[in-house]
Design an enzyme around this catalytic site. Structure first.
Site, PDB file in Angstrom:
ATOM      1  N   GLU A   1      65.419   9.610   1.098  1.00 12.01           N
ATOM      2  CA  GLU A   1      65.560  11.205   0.958  1.00 12.01           C
ATOM      3  C   GLU A   1      66.197  11.381  -0.437  1.00 12.01           C
ATOM      4  O   GLU A   1      65.829  12.399  -1.111  1.00 12.01           O
ATOM      5  CB  GLU A   1      66.680  12.016   1.951  1.00 12.01           C
ATOM      6  CG  GLU A   1      65.644  11.815   3.286  1.00 12.01           C
ATOM      7  CD  GLU A   1      66.527  12.206   4.499  1.00 12.01           C
ATOM      8  OE1 GLU A   1      66.150  12.248   5.618  1.00 12.01           O
ATOM      9  OE2 GLU A   1      67.635  12.605   4.421  1.00 12.01           O
TER      10      GLU A   1
ATOM     11  N   THR B   1      72.280  18.756  16.536  1.00 10.35           N
ATOM     12  CA  THR B   1      71.377  19.741  15.949  1.00 10.35           C
ATOM     13  C   THR B   1      71.388  20.907  16.389  1.00 10.35           C
ATOM     14  O   THR B   1      71.201  21.969  15.660  1.00 10.35           O
ATOM     15  CB  THR B   1      69.908  19.178  16.346  1.00 10.35           C
ATOM     16  OG1 THR B   1      69.897  17.652  15.638  1.00 10.35           O
ATOM     17  CG2 THR B   1      68.846  19.779  15.576  1.00 10.35           C
TER      18      THR B   1
ATOM     19  N   ASN C   1      70.989  25.922  11.370  1.00  5.62           N
ATOM     20  CA  ASN C   1      71.917  24.858  11.539  1.00  5.62           C
ATOM     21  C   ASN C   1      72.797  24.632  10.438  1.00  5.62           C
ATOM     22  O   ASN C   1      73.448  23.681  10.499  1.00  5.62           O
ATOM     23  CB  ASN C   1      71.514  23.763  12.445  1.00  5.62           C
ATOM     24  CG  ASN C   1      70.534  22.984  12.227  1.00  5.62           C
ATOM     25  OD1 ASN C   1      70.200  23.012  10.678  1.00  5.62           O
ATOM     26  ND2 ASN C   1      70.123  22.222  12.947  1.00  5.62           N
TER      27      ASN C   1
ATOM     28  N   HIS D   1      71.791  19.544   6.387  1.00  7.38           N
ATOM     29  CA  HIS D   1      70.888  18.433   6.827  1.00  7.38           C
ATOM     30  C   HIS D   1      71.629  17.192   6.345  1.00  7.38           C
ATOM     31  O   HIS D   1      72.320  17.138   5.220  1.00  7.38           O
ATOM     32  CB  HIS D   1      69.458  18.412   5.914  1.00  7.38           C
ATOM     33  CG  HIS D   1      68.735  17.157   6.054  1.00  7.38           C
ATOM     34  ND1 HIS D   1      67.949  16.865   6.898  1.00  7.38           N
ATOM     35  CD2 HIS D   1      69.042  15.936   5.182  1.00  7.38           C
ATOM     36  CE1 HIS D   1      67.758  15.319   6.765  1.00  7.38           C
ATOM     37  NE2 HIS D   1      68.283  15.065   5.695  1.00  7.38           N
TER      38      HIS D   1
ATOM     39  N   LYS E   1      71.901  24.019   3.552  1.00  6.73           N
ATOM     40  CA  LYS E   1      70.583  25.063   3.878  1.00  6.73           C
ATOM     41  C   LYS E   1      70.762  26.383   3.290  1.00  6.73           C
ATOM     42  O   LYS E   1      71.726  26.995   3.186  1.00  6.73           O
ATOM     43  CB  LYS E   1      70.231  24.868   5.500  1.00  6.73           C
ATOM     44  CG  LYS E   1      69.663  23.415   5.593  1.00  6.73           C
ATOM     45  CD  LYS E   1      69.301  23.291   7.177  1.00  6.73           C
ATOM     46  CE  LYS E   1      69.103  21.975   7.561  1.00  6.73           C
ATOM     47  NZ  LYS E   1      68.407  21.875   9.298  1.00  6.73           N
TER      48      LYS E   1
ATOM     49  N   TYR F   1      60.608  16.428   5.387  1.00  8.35           N
ATOM     50  CA  TYR F   1      60.413  16.611   6.941  1.00  8.35           C
ATOM     51  C   TYR F   1      59.338  16.127   7.430  1.00  8.35           C
ATOM     52  O   TYR F   1      59.028  16.317   8.665  1.00  8.35           O
ATOM     53  CB  TYR F   1      60.613  18.073   7.284  1.00  8.35           C
ATOM     54  CG  TYR F   1      61.965  18.604   7.219  1.00  8.35           C
ATOM     55  CD1 TYR F   1      63.244  18.028   7.954  1.00  8.35           C
ATOM     56  CD2 TYR F   1      62.613  19.750   6.479  1.00  8.35           C
ATOM     57  CE1 TYR F   1      64.254  18.504   8.049  1.00  8.35           C
ATOM     58  CE2 TYR F   1      63.661  20.273   6.526  1.00  8.35           C
ATOM     59  CZ  TYR F   1      64.582  19.715   7.195  1.00  8.35           C
ATOM     60  OH  TYR F   1      66.093  20.099   7.082  1.00  8.35           O
TER      61      TYR F   1
HETATM   62  P1  DAT Z   1      68.972  17.002  12.608  1.00  9.33           P
HETATM   63  O1  DAT Z   1      68.942  18.171  11.316  1.00  9.33           O
HETATM   64  O2  DAT Z   1      70.042  17.090  13.185  1.00  9.33           O
HETATM   65  O3  DAT Z   1      68.610  15.769  11.858  1.00  9.33           O
HETATM   66  P2  DAT Z   1      66.210  17.138  13.536  1.00  9.33           P
HETATM   67  O4  DAT Z   1      65.871  15.802  12.320  1.00  9.33           O
HETATM   68  O5  DAT Z   1      65.893  16.769  14.833  1.00  9.33           O
HETATM   69  O6  DAT Z   1      67.759  17.250  13.550  1.00  9.33           O
HETATM   70  O7  DAT Z   1      65.341  18.194  13.053  1.00  9.33           O
HETATM   71  C1  DAT Z   1      65.356  18.668  11.811  1.00  9.33           C
HETATM   72  C2  DAT Z   1      65.578  19.983  11.811  1.00  9.33           C
HETATM   73  O8  DAT Z   1      64.325  20.927  12.475  1.00  9.33           O
HETATM   74  C3  DAT Z   1      67.035  20.738  12.507  1.00  9.33           C
HETATM   75  O9  DAT Z   1      67.993  20.547  11.543  1.00  9.33           O
HETATM   76  C4  DAT Z   1      66.525  22.045  12.852  1.00  9.33           C
HETATM   77  C5  DAT Z   1      65.008  22.024  13.063  1.00  9.33           C
HETATM   78  N1  DAT Z   1      64.637  21.720  14.376  1.00  9.33           N
HETATM   79  C6  DAT Z   1      64.783  20.473  15.158  1.00  9.33           C
HETATM   80  N2  DAT Z   1      64.711  20.772  16.611  1.00  9.33           N
HETATM   81  C7  DAT Z   1      64.153  22.102  16.862  1.00  9.33           C
HETATM   82  C8  DAT Z   1      63.755  22.943  17.784  1.00  9.33           C
HETATM   83  N3  DAT Z   1      63.695  22.389  18.998  1.00  9.33           N
HETATM   84  N4  DAT Z   1      63.473  24.123  17.469  1.00  9.33           N
HETATM   85  C9  DAT Z   1      63.574  24.794  16.169  1.00  9.33           C
HETATM   86  N5  DAT Z   1      64.117  24.004  15.148  1.00  9.33           N
HETATM   87  C10 DAT Z   1      64.215  22.706  15.347  1.00  9.33           C
HETATM   88 MG    MG Z   2      67.056  14.686  11.121  1.00 11.93          MG
END
Ligand code: DAT
Ligand code: MG
Length: 148
Positions: free
Chosen positions: A126, A91, A112, A115, A9, A49
């Site tokens: 994807e 995450t 973070n 991805h 990212k 997303y």
């Molecule tokens: P991951 O990237 O671990 O698969 P995810 O698919 O639940 O996590 O979410 C996608 C991204 O969205 C994640 O990497 C960061 C952002 N995100 C998720 N939950 C969030 C939150 N509560 N506040 C801010 N950003 C968030």
């Molecule tokens: Mg995810």
């Protein structure tokens, strides 16, 4: 053999951590089969997303992922999806275990670093968003005979 999409990212590139992150995944025995640096546009970010559309953080997430270049990578290996998810960590970097990418290097849930696809079905979708079939390489590594 699973294939998974990984995105390095914008925060990882900005902080000079791309090599470190790719290296950690290579060190797990996963094979690089595709890689490109791109700046994602809003349309691609919204598709990638789509599952998070409507959530409070969606707009911020799209703004962030399109803010600066990313590196898209396809990695292949036995259980690649699960191995990558475990190597990434939770995450939320505050909850991610030490030894994971997010647990060692992550700063904030919104920033973070990485991805990784979370299922076989999502990996296929994807990968297709980021790569054409002729950009994904099919080759053997000599080391495969030690680990397969
Ligand atoms: P991951 O990237 O671990 O698969 P995810 O698919 O639940 O996590 O979410 C996608 C991204 O969205 C994640 O990497 C960061 C952002 N995100 C998720 N939950 C969030 C939150 N509560 N506040 C801010 N950003 C968030
Ligand atoms: Mg995810």
């Amino acid at each position: 053999m699973d294939k998974s999409l990984v995105l390095i990212k914008p925060d990882a590139i900005q902080r000079g951590l791309a090599g470190e992150i790719i290296s950690r995944l290579e060190n797990r025995g996963l094979k690089l089969v595709a890689m490109k640096m791109i700046q994602m546009d809003v349309a691609l970010a919204q598709k990638h997303y789509a599952i998070h559309k409507g959530k409070a953080f969606f707009e911020e997430l799209v703004n962030f992922i399109t803010s600066s270049p990313i590196i898209a990578v396809v990695l292949q290996g036995e259980n690649a999806i699960q191995i990558i998810r475990k190597t990434m960590g939770d995450t939320d970097p505050a909850k991610a275990l030490p030894g994971t990418i997010r647990g060692d290097l992550g700063i904030d849930i919104g920033y973070n670093l990485i991805h990784g696809s979370d299922s076989q079905a999502n990996a296929v979708k994807e990968i297709d968003l980021f790569f054409s079939a002729d950009e994904i390489h099919d080759y053997c590594k000599d080391v495969d005979k030690w680990i397969s």
